[in-house]
Write a protein that holds these residues in place. Structure first.
Motif, mmCIF file in Angstrom:
data_model
loop_
_atom_site.group_PDB
_atom_site.id
_atom_site.type_symbol
_atom_site.label_atom_id
_atom_site.label_comp_id
_atom_site.label_asym_id
_atom_site.label_seq_id
_atom_site.Cartn_x
_atom_site.Cartn_y
_atom_site.Cartn_z
ATOM 1 N N LEU A 127 40.367 50.828 40.108
ATOM 2 C CA LEU A 127 40.078 49.926 38.996
ATOM 3 C C LEU A 127 38.688 50.148 38.410
ATOM 4 O O LEU A 127 38.514 50.130 37.184
ATOM 5 C CB LEU A 127 40.204 48.470 39.461
ATOM 6 C CG LEU A 127 41.615 48.002 39.830
ATOM 7 C CD1 LEU A 127 41.558 46.652 40.518
ATOM 8 C CD2 LEU A 127 42.503 47.937 38.585
ATOM 9 N N ILE A 128 37.689 50.330 39.265
ATOM 10 C CA ILE A 128 36.307 50.381 38.758
ATOM 11 C C ILE A 128 35.745 51.795 38.628
ATOM 12 O O ILE A 128 34.787 52.012 37.893
ATOM 13 C CB ILE A 128 35.366 49.529 39.644
ATOM 14 C CG1 ILE A 128 35.233 50.132 41.049
ATOM 15 C CG2 ILE A 128 35.822 48.087 39.702
ATOM 16 C CD1 ILE A 128 34.220 49.414 41.917
ATOM 17 N N ASP A 129 36.323 52.750 39.349
ATOM 18 C CA ASP A 129 35.805 54.134 39.278
ATOM 19 C C ASP A 129 36.929 55.131 39.537
ATOM 20 O O ASP A 129 36.932 55.863 40.526
ATOM 21 C CB ASP A 129 34.687 54.315 40.312
ATOM 22 C CG ASP A 129 33.936 55.634 40.105
ATOM 23 O OD1 ASP A 129 34.179 56.305 39.087
ATOM 24 O OD2 ASP A 129 33.102 55.985 40.966
ATOM 25 N N SER A 242 39.170 45.136 32.661
ATOM 26 C CA SER A 242 40.065 44.177 32.031
ATOM 27 C C SER A 242 40.041 42.873 32.825
ATOM 28 O O SER A 242 39.652 42.856 34.004
ATOM 29 C CB SER A 242 41.494 44.732 31.996
ATOM 30 O OG SER A 242 42.003 44.807 33.328
ATOM 31 N N PRO A 243 40.429 41.757 32.196
ATOM 32 C CA PRO A 243 40.480 40.488 32.949
ATOM 33 C C PRO A 243 41.335 40.587 34.207
ATOM 34 O O PRO A 243 40.981 40.029 35.254
ATOM 35 C CB PRO A 243 41.085 39.510 31.932
ATOM 36 C CG PRO A 243 40.683 40.064 30.595
ATOM 37 C CD PRO A 243 40.743 41.563 30.766
ATOM 38 N N VAL A 249 39.854 42.510 41.665
ATOM 39 C CA VAL A 249 38.703 42.925 42.472
ATOM 40 C C VAL A 249 38.079 41.707 43.145
ATOM 41 O O VAL A 249 37.713 41.754 44.327
ATOM 42 C CB VAL A 249 37.661 43.667 41.609
ATOM 43 C CG1 VAL A 249 36.395 43.950 42.420
ATOM 44 C CG2 VAL A 249 38.238 44.977 41.087
ATOM 45 N N MET A 250 37.956 40.585 42.401
ATOM 46 C CA MET A 250 37.395 39.364 42.994
ATOM 47 C C MET A 250 38.293 38.835 44.112
ATOM 48 O O MET A 250 37.815 38.372 45.146
ATOM 49 C CB MET A 250 37.193 38.305 41.911
ATOM 50 C CG MET A 250 36.048 38.621 40.954
ATOM 51 S SD MET A 250 35.656 37.261 39.813
ATOM 52 C CE MET A 250 37.091 37.316 38.737
ATOM 53 N N GLU A 251 39.594 38.950 43.909
ATOM 54 C CA GLU A 251 40.537 38.502 44.938
ATOM 55 C C GLU A 251 40.398 39.333 46.208
ATOM 56 O O GLU A 251 40.398 38.807 47.322
ATOM 57 C CB GLU A 251 41.967 38.602 44.388
ATOM 58 C CG GLU A 251 43.051 38.211 45.389
ATOM 59 C CD GLU A 251 44.450 38.432 44.848
ATOM 60 O OE1 GLU A 251 45.404 38.459 45.653
ATOM 61 O OE2 GLU A 251 44.600 38.589 43.614
ATOM 62 N N LEU A 252 40.253 40.637 46.030
ATOM 63 C CA LEU A 252 40.159 41.530 47.183
ATOM 64 C C LEU A 252 38.810 41.428 47.890
ATOM 65 O O LEU A 252 38.729 41.530 49.123
ATOM 66 C CB LEU A 252 40.399 42.976 46.754
ATOM 67 C CG LEU A 252 41.823 43.340 46.329
ATOM 68 C CD1 LEU A 252 41.847 44.686 45.621
ATOM 69 C CD2 LEU A 252 42.752 43.366 47.548
ATOM 70 N N THR A 253 37.742 41.232 47.124
ATOM 71 C CA THR A 253 36.402 41.250 47.706
ATOM 72 C C THR A 253 35.878 39.883 48.105
ATOM 73 O O THR A 253 34.972 39.766 48.932
ATOM 74 C CB THR A 253 35.389 41.862 46.715
ATOM 75 O OG1 THR A 253 35.333 41.031 45.535
ATOM 76 C CG2 THR A 253 35.796 43.273 46.324
ATOM 77 N N GLY A 254 36.416 38.841 47.495
ATOM 78 C CA GLY A 254 35.877 37.502 47.751
ATOM 79 C C GLY A 254 34.634 37.209 46.938
ATOM 80 O O GLY A 254 33.999 36.162 47.133
ATOM 81 N N LEU A 255 34.264 38.093 46.013
ATOM 82 C CA LEU A 255 33.096 37.887 45.178
ATOM 83 C C LEU A 255 33.450 37.001 43.986
ATOM 84 O O LEU A 255 34.565 37.040 43.467
ATOM 85 C CB LEU A 255 32.561 39.224 44.662
ATOM 86 C CG LEU A 255 32.070 40.237 45.703
ATOM 87 C CD1 LEU A 255 31.706 41.548 45.022
ATOM 88 C CD2 LEU A 255 30.878 39.695 46.481
ATOM 89 N N SER A 256 32.474 36.217 43.538
ATOM 90 C CA SER A 256 32.649 35.460 42.311
ATOM 91 C C SER A 256 32.458 36.391 41.126
ATOM 92 O O SER A 256 32.003 37.531 41.283
ATOM 93 C CB SER A 256 31.635 34.315 42.249
ATOM 94 O OG SER A 256 30.317 34.844 42.094
#
Length: 275
Positions: A127-129, A242-243, A249-256
């Motif tokens: 997704l990011i790279d 993209s949204p 990514v937030m779901e997988l990482t737990g990051l806000s």
């Protein structure tokens, strides 16, 4: 003997040619020419060499005649090429599978810090790279090309060094016997001495005695890398996701969302600074 002799050069060559695997996700700041010259001067000074004696100087012509037979033009490239392949091949394979380092470069976190497994890490990278493996392969290609160029430049210098070593390690009678295809007891002595020759400091000293030998190839690496990476996109920043990608990514990482934005921005800043 030639294979053992030339394989002994590989470690020195790798000191100068940083493997692509180490550069694949982060490009360090380019050292100045003065810094490179200082480094070579320091490395050259490590090896203290005794000058040839008069007797050894007298043996040089025959020694060099032998070397021309033992190391014909192109022989070094053939042996070193296979050695580089055996060393860099596994490193490149490892780099292409090193999702942890790739994630650290593109996101600023290692998988263990976010409690991610391999599958989740790979999904985030996609997704990011998505071009990270293409970047690794491009840099590997540049490094291999540079090593080939450096080896070609080194061959005449190494041929001279081998001539000196033959003159040092063997007397005139032994050299005559060796020149007749090593068909005598002196030839056996040559075989035994070859182990000592492979570790002689003259080999390493020759690598660094003339910066131009190495720098001629190394100096081209930044330009070659820039060209190789020109069409490969960088890791994505927050605004480029993209949204749906952000949410996943937030779901997988737990990051806000803010933490993800800051992490991607910090990682981009580190890549831009060469860290």
């Amino acid at each position: 003997m030639v294979g053992r002799f030339l394989c002994a050069l590989t470690g020195a060559a790798l000191l100068v040619c940083t493997p692509a695997a180490a550069l694949a996700q982060s490009q360090p700041s380019e050292p100045s020419e003065q810094e490179m010259e200082q480094t070579f001067a320091m490395l050259s000074g490590v090896f203290e060499l005794e000058p040839l004696t008069a007797e050894q100087e007298a043996r040089l012509p025959l020694a060099r005649e032998i070397v021309e037979k033992v190391m014909p033009e192109g022989a070094m490239m053939e042996v070193m090429g296979s050695t580089f392949a055996s060393v860099l091949g596994p490193i490149e394979q490892m780099a292409n599978a090193d999702t942890a380092t790739a994630l650290s470069s593109s996101l600023g976190y290692r998988p263990a810090e976010l409690d991610l497994d391999e599958e989740e890490t790979a999904e985030i990278l996609k997704l990011i790279d998505p071009a990270w493996q293409d970047r690794t392969a491009a840099l590997s290609s540049v490094t291999t090309s540079m090593m080939t160029d450096m080896t070609t430049r080194m061959e005449p210098l190494m041929r001279d060094v081998m001539g000196e070593l033959y003159a040092i390690y063997f007397d005139a009678e032994e050299l005559a016997d060796i020149n007749a295809f090593f068909a005598t007891e002196s030839g056996s002595s040559f075989a035994r001495q070859s182990y000592a020759m492979a570790g002689d400091p003259r080999i390493m000293a020759a690598m660094f005695q003339d910066p131009e030998v190495m720098l001629g190839a190394v100096a081209q690496m930044p330009v070659a890398m820039e060209a190789a990476l020109a069409d490969i996109p960088e890791a994505r920043e927050f605004e480029q996701l993209s949204p749906e990608a952000r949410r996943r990514v937030m779901e997988l990482t737990g990051l806000s969302a803010e933490e993800l934005r800051e992490a991607l921005a910090a990682a981009a800043e580190m890549r831009a600074s060469g860290m």
